[in-house]
Design a protein around this motif. Structure first.
Motif, mmCIF file in Angstrom:
data_model
loop_
_atom_site.group_PDB
_atom_site.id
_atom_site.type_symbol
_atom_site.label_atom_id
_atom_site.label_comp_id
_atom_site.label_asym_id
_atom_site.label_seq_id
_atom_site.Cartn_x
_atom_site.Cartn_y
_atom_site.Cartn_z
ATOM 1 N N LEU A 1 0.820 -1.212 0.000
ATOM 2 C CA LEU A 1 0.000 0.000 0.000
ATOM 3 C C LEU A 1 0.858 1.269 0.000
ATOM 4 N N ASP A 2 2.148 1.110 0.325
ATOM 5 C CA ASP A 2 3.043 2.262 0.443
ATOM 6 C C ASP A 2 4.353 1.946 -0.281
ATOM 7 N N HIS A 3 4.354 2.156 -1.596
ATOM 8 C CA HIS A 3 5.537 1.830 -2.401
ATOM 9 C C HIS A 3 6.763 2.627 -1.972
ATOM 10 N N GLU A 4 6.562 3.850 -1.495
ATOM 11 C CA GLU A 4 7.699 4.656 -1.027
ATOM 12 C C GLU A 4 8.397 3.950 0.140
ATOM 13 N N GLU A 5 7.621 3.425 1.055
ATOM 14 C CA GLU A 5 8.188 2.688 2.189
ATOM 15 C C GLU A 5 8.853 1.401 1.714
ATOM 16 N N LEU A 6 8.247 0.734 0.776
ATOM 17 C CA LEU A 6 8.805 -0.513 0.250
ATOM 18 C C LEU A 6 10.147 -0.268 -0.439
ATOM 19 N N HIS A 7 10.269 0.852 -1.139
ATOM 20 C CA HIS A 7 11.528 1.176 -1.815
ATOM 21 C C HIS A 7 12.668 1.429 -0.832
ATOM 22 N N LYS A 8 12.359 1.709 0.413
ATOM 23 C CA LYS A 8 13.391 1.917 1.439
ATOM 24 C C LYS A 8 13.985 0.597 1.920
ATOM 25 N N ARG A 9 13.440 -0.513 1.459
ATOM 26 C CA ARG A 9 13.844 -1.840 1.914
ATOM 27 C C ARG A 9 14.461 -2.604 0.744
ATOM 28 N N PRO A 10 15.790 -2.497 0.600
ATOM 29 C CA PRO A 10 16.447 -3.064 -0.582
ATOM 30 C C PRO A 10 16.304 -4.580 -0.720
ATOM 31 N N LEU A 11 16.106 -5.291 0.357
ATOM 32 C CA LEU A 11 15.942 -6.742 0.270
ATOM 33 C C LEU A 11 14.563 -7.139 -0.244
ATOM 34 N N LEU A 12 13.656 -6.169 -0.331
ATOM 35 C CA LEU A 12 12.272 -6.488 -0.682
ATOM 36 C C LEU A 12 11.727 -5.747 -1.900
ATOM 37 N N SER A 13 12.286 -4.593 -2.212
ATOM 38 C CA SER A 13 11.644 -3.683 -3.170
ATOM 39 C C SER A 13 11.526 -4.225 -4.587
ATOM 40 N N ASP A 14 12.344 -5.184 -4.969
ATOM 41 C CA ASP A 14 12.264 -5.663 -6.348
ATOM 42 C C ASP A 14 10.998 -6.493 -6.624
ATOM 43 N N VAL A 15 10.213 -6.790 -5.608
ATOM 44 C CA VAL A 15 8.958 -7.525 -5.860
ATOM 45 C C VAL A 15 7.998 -6.698 -6.710
ATOM 46 N N LEU A 16 8.207 -5.394 -6.765
ATOM 47 C CA LEU A 16 7.332 -4.536 -7.561
ATOM 48 C C LEU A 16 7.495 -4.787 -9.053
ATOM 49 N N ARG A 17 8.520 -5.518 -9.435
ATOM 50 C CA ARG A 17 8.709 -5.875 -10.848
ATOM 51 C C ARG A 17 7.672 -6.895 -11.312
ATOM 52 N N GLU A 18 7.092 -7.612 -10.359
ATOM 53 C CA GLU A 18 6.043 -8.578 -10.705
ATOM 54 C C GLU A 18 4.829 -7.820 -11.217
ATOM 55 N N SER A 19 4.175 -8.375 -12.209
ATOM 56 C CA SER A 19 3.090 -7.640 -12.863
ATOM 57 C C SER A 19 1.795 -7.624 -12.063
ATOM 58 N N SER A 20 1.461 -8.721 -11.426
ATOM 59 C CA SER A 20 0.174 -8.738 -10.718
ATOM 60 C C SER A 20 0.372 -8.490 -9.225
ATOM 61 N N ARG A 21 -0.616 -7.839 -8.660
ATOM 62 C CA ARG A 21 -0.567 -7.543 -7.217
ATOM 63 C C ARG A 21 -0.542 -8.837 -6.401
ATOM 64 N N GLY A 22 -1.260 -9.853 -6.860
ATOM 65 C CA GLY A 22 -1.258 -11.130 -6.166
ATOM 66 C C GLY A 22 0.120 -11.764 -6.138
ATOM 67 N N ASP A 23 0.834 -11.697 -7.278
ATOM 68 C CA ASP A 23 2.200 -12.223 -7.331
ATOM 69 C C ASP A 23 3.132 -11.419 -6.431
ATOM 70 N N GLN A 24 2.949 -10.108 -6.422
ATOM 71 C CA GLN A 24 3.762 -9.244 -5.557
ATOM 72 C C GLN A 24 3.562 -9.634 -4.092
ATOM 73 N N HIS A 25 2.294 -9.799 -3.717
ATOM 74 C CA HIS A 25 1.979 -10.133 -2.330
ATOM 75 C C HIS A 25 2.553 -11.495 -1.955
ATOM 76 N N SER A 26 2.413 -12.476 -2.826
ATOM 77 C CA SER A 26 2.927 -13.824 -2.542
ATOM 78 C C SER A 26 4.439 -13.818 -2.385
ATOM 79 N N LEU A 27 5.136 -13.170 -3.311
ATOM 80 C CA LEU A 27 6.598 -13.125 -3.262
ATOM 81 C C LEU A 27 7.083 -12.349 -2.040
ATOM 82 N N LEU A 28 6.440 -11.234 -1.772
ATOM 83 C CA LEU A 28 6.823 -10.420 -0.618
ATOM 84 C C LEU A 28 6.584 -11.178 0.689
ATOM 85 N N THR A 29 5.464 -11.858 0.790
ATOM 86 C CA THR A 29 5.160 -12.657 1.980
ATOM 87 C C THR A 29 6.212 -13.751 2.175
ATOM 88 N N GLU A 30 6.574 -14.408 1.092
ATOM 89 C CA GLU A 30 7.583 -15.464 1.155
ATOM 90 C C GLU A 30 8.928 -14.917 1.641
#
Length: 124
Positions: A36-65
């Protein structure tokens, strides 16, 4: 970040400074908040590349993992905290109020006494 506690010298400094608290939140909820807060997510280098995934569901699954893996790596240290608070769905303000109440009740934090004005020249 959350990984800073892995370094023993960082942990020692935190312990010397005061009470430590593990705010335990399920990885699914952390992922939801970060997406919900991409700016905050970009501050986290170990996690921010999940935004490259096209679907929100894929982003959520990868980020959760990834979050589940990071928490697993850090959990032993997190368990050493003085207090653990499981609070999944509160706002930051509510969490802060709950934490303040808990720490005050347990004597871990003392609130400043009420200041009373005293004027020695005041007559009653």
């Amino acid at each position: 970040g959350g990984g800073a506690v892995i370094d023993n010298s960082n942990w020692d400094v935190l312990r010397d400074l005061g009470v430590t608290v593990w705010l335990s939140t399920p990885p699914e909820e952390i992922a939801r908040r970060l997406l919900l807060d991409h700016e905050e997510l970009h501050k986290r280098p170990l996690l921010s590349d999940v935004l490259r995934e096209s679907s929100r569901g894929d982003q959520h699954s990868l980020l959760t993992e990834r979050l589940r893996a990071l928490i697993g790596q850090r959990q032993q240290r997190y368990k050493e905290a003085d207090y653990r608070v499981e609070d999944s769905f509160s706002t930051p303000e509510t969490s802060a109020q709950l934490l303040k109440a808990m720490l005050t009740k347990n004597g871990a934090v003392r609130l400043p006494r009420e200041r009373r004005h005293f004027d020695k020249w005041q007559t009653t």
